[in-house]
Design a protein around this motif. Structure first.
Motif, short mmCIF file in Angstrom:
data_model
loop_
_atom_site.label_atom_id
_atom_site.label_comp_id
_atom_site.label_asym_id
_atom_site.label_seq_id
_atom_site.Cartn_x
_atom_site.Cartn_y
_atom_site.Cartn_z
N ARG A 260 0.94 -1.15 -0.04
CA ARG A 260 0.30 0.16 -0.06
C ARG A 260 0.87 1.29 0.03
O ARG A 260 0.60 2.14 -0.87
CB ARG A 260 -1.04 0.06 1.24
CG ARG A 260 -1.97 -1.05 1.26
CD ARG A 260 -3.18 -0.76 2.13
NE ARG A 260 -2.83 -0.47 3.50
CZ ARG A 260 -2.40 -1.65 4.44
NH1 ARG A 260 -2.97 -2.88 4.01
NH2 ARG A 260 -1.86 -1.34 5.53
N GLU A 261 1.78 1.38 0.91
CA GLU A 261 2.83 2.65 0.80
C GLU A 261 3.42 2.82 -0.45
O GLU A 261 3.87 3.84 -0.64
CB GLU A 261 3.89 2.35 2.20
CG GLU A 261 4.92 1.67 1.83
CD GLU A 261 5.91 1.27 3.24
OE1 GLU A 261 7.01 0.97 2.93
OE2 GLU A 261 5.11 1.64 4.29
N ARG A 262 3.85 1.74 -1.17
CA ARG A 262 4.40 1.78 -2.52
C ARG A 262 3.39 2.34 -3.50
O ARG A 262 3.59 2.63 -4.74
CB ARG A 262 4.96 0.76 -2.88
CG ARG A 262 6.01 0.05 -2.28
CD ARG A 262 7.29 1.10 -2.50
NE ARG A 262 8.52 0.73 -1.30
CZ ARG A 262 9.56 0.00 -1.90
NH1 ARG A 262 9.38 -0.56 -2.98
NH2 ARG A 262 10.48 -0.34 -0.94
#
Length: 333
Positions: A260-262
């Motif tokens: 998700r953070e990517r």
């Protein structure tokens, strides 16, 4: 919880005779599964516990069992302990719970019977137990976990290799072709890693795909941080994976956070599957597809085998008792 709850109160709540309650608690005699469930529900609702002192005077046994697991902070072991607690109560036993930290010395002490003298028997989930050192088991013992030991006692497990094969095959059936795995370990006695990695490799081979160690980064432990670190390494590859199978839900949670953070989509860019079906897996973003071991059956088999062993039934007990599992498909993969 009242201290004066007895068989009479349990019988009245369940709508059965005191003899039936006694039979269910001691797992003797004949009764239907519906009756068993009704009695167990009454036992749990009323908080019934046997009189340990009276039992010890009458039988020479305390009715106290010990469950020893590596870490109670790990959701899987915490949930499993809850199931074992309920099964112990259903057998009329009191359960003590201890965390070994996975230290071989602590596991050995427990296997050799160097525990509270009140303990009648032990259910041990070991990570690093030395079978040779523990050959002279000093207490009625049942083992839980992936590694099959050479000790003369029942071992309760699931088909970990088969479960991992099914999880990997599920991802391949969804059209994924670079399926990575998070959970490979290189330390001795890493049975969870060995059995689940074997199933993963079997599924790849059946699909005509070769195993790439780059898609199986080694991890030190099975926590969220370990899963996150492995996922970051996988996404740095020249050809990153389009799916990841994690050997524990905690690692899958870490992997989901990194994807998700990517800014990648789940499961569009990367599908994620876990193992354990802990409660938190239903509430991840998105909800996690995972292998669900039958924790209730694991607990029931373990407590039942131990109670029979305490009663002297060692020779009749199979060496390995298998509980079931199923793949729970949710939105992550």
């Amino acid at each position: 919880m009242r201290a004066d709850i007895g068989l009479k109160e349990v019988a009245e709540r369940a709508g059965v005779s005191m003899r039936t309650v006694s039979n269910v608690v001691r797992d003797t005699g004949r009764f239907s599964e519906a009756t068993r469930e009704r009695v167990l529900r009454a036992v749990e609702e009323l908080g019934y516990r046997p009189n340990t002192a009276a039992r010890r005077l009458r039988t020479g046994r305390s009715g106290v069992l010990l469950l020893a697991v590596p870490e109670l902070s790990m959701p899987y072991f915490a949930e499993l302990a809850g199931h074992v607690l309920r099964e112990a109560a259903a057998q009329g036993c009191t359960l003590l719970v201890e965390a070994t930290g996975g230290h071989p010395e602590a596991e050995l002490e427990i296997a050799l019977g160097r525990t509270d003298p009140l303990v009648d028997g032990v259910i041990l989930s070991p990570l690093a137990l030395d079978d040779r050192a523990a050959a002279q088991v000093g207490v009625p013992l049942v083992l839980l976990g992936e590694r099959v030991h050479e000790l003369p006692c029942p071992h309760i497990t699931i088909d970990n290799t088969g479960a991992a094969r099914e999880a990997t095959a599920h991802l391949l059936a969804r059209g994924r072709r670079r399926v990575a795995v998070i959970g490979r370990q290189t330390v001795p006695h890493a049975a969870t890693s060995a059995t689940r990695l074997a199933g993963y490799r079997q599924a790849l081979e059946a699909a005509g795909l070769r195993y790439e160690e780059a898609l199986a980064p080694a991890v030190a432990a099975y926590g969220r941080a370990d899963g996150a670190a492995a996922m970051r390494a996988l996404l740095e590859l020249a050809e990153p994976p389009d799916a990841v199978f994690c050997f524990a839900d905690a690692m899958a949670e870490g992997a989901l956070a990194v994807v998700r953070e990517r800014g990648l989509g789940i499961p569009g860019d990367v599908a994620v599957v876990g193992f354990d079906d802990v409660e938190a897996s239903r509430y991840t973003a998105p909800p996690l597809t995972t292998v669900a071991p039958d924790k209730g059956a694991l607990a029931r088999l373990a407590v039942g085998a131990l109670v029979r062993r305490i009663g002297g039934a060692e020779a009749k007990e199979p060496s390995v008792l298998l509980a079931g599992h199923r793949l729970v498909v949710r939105e992550s993969g």
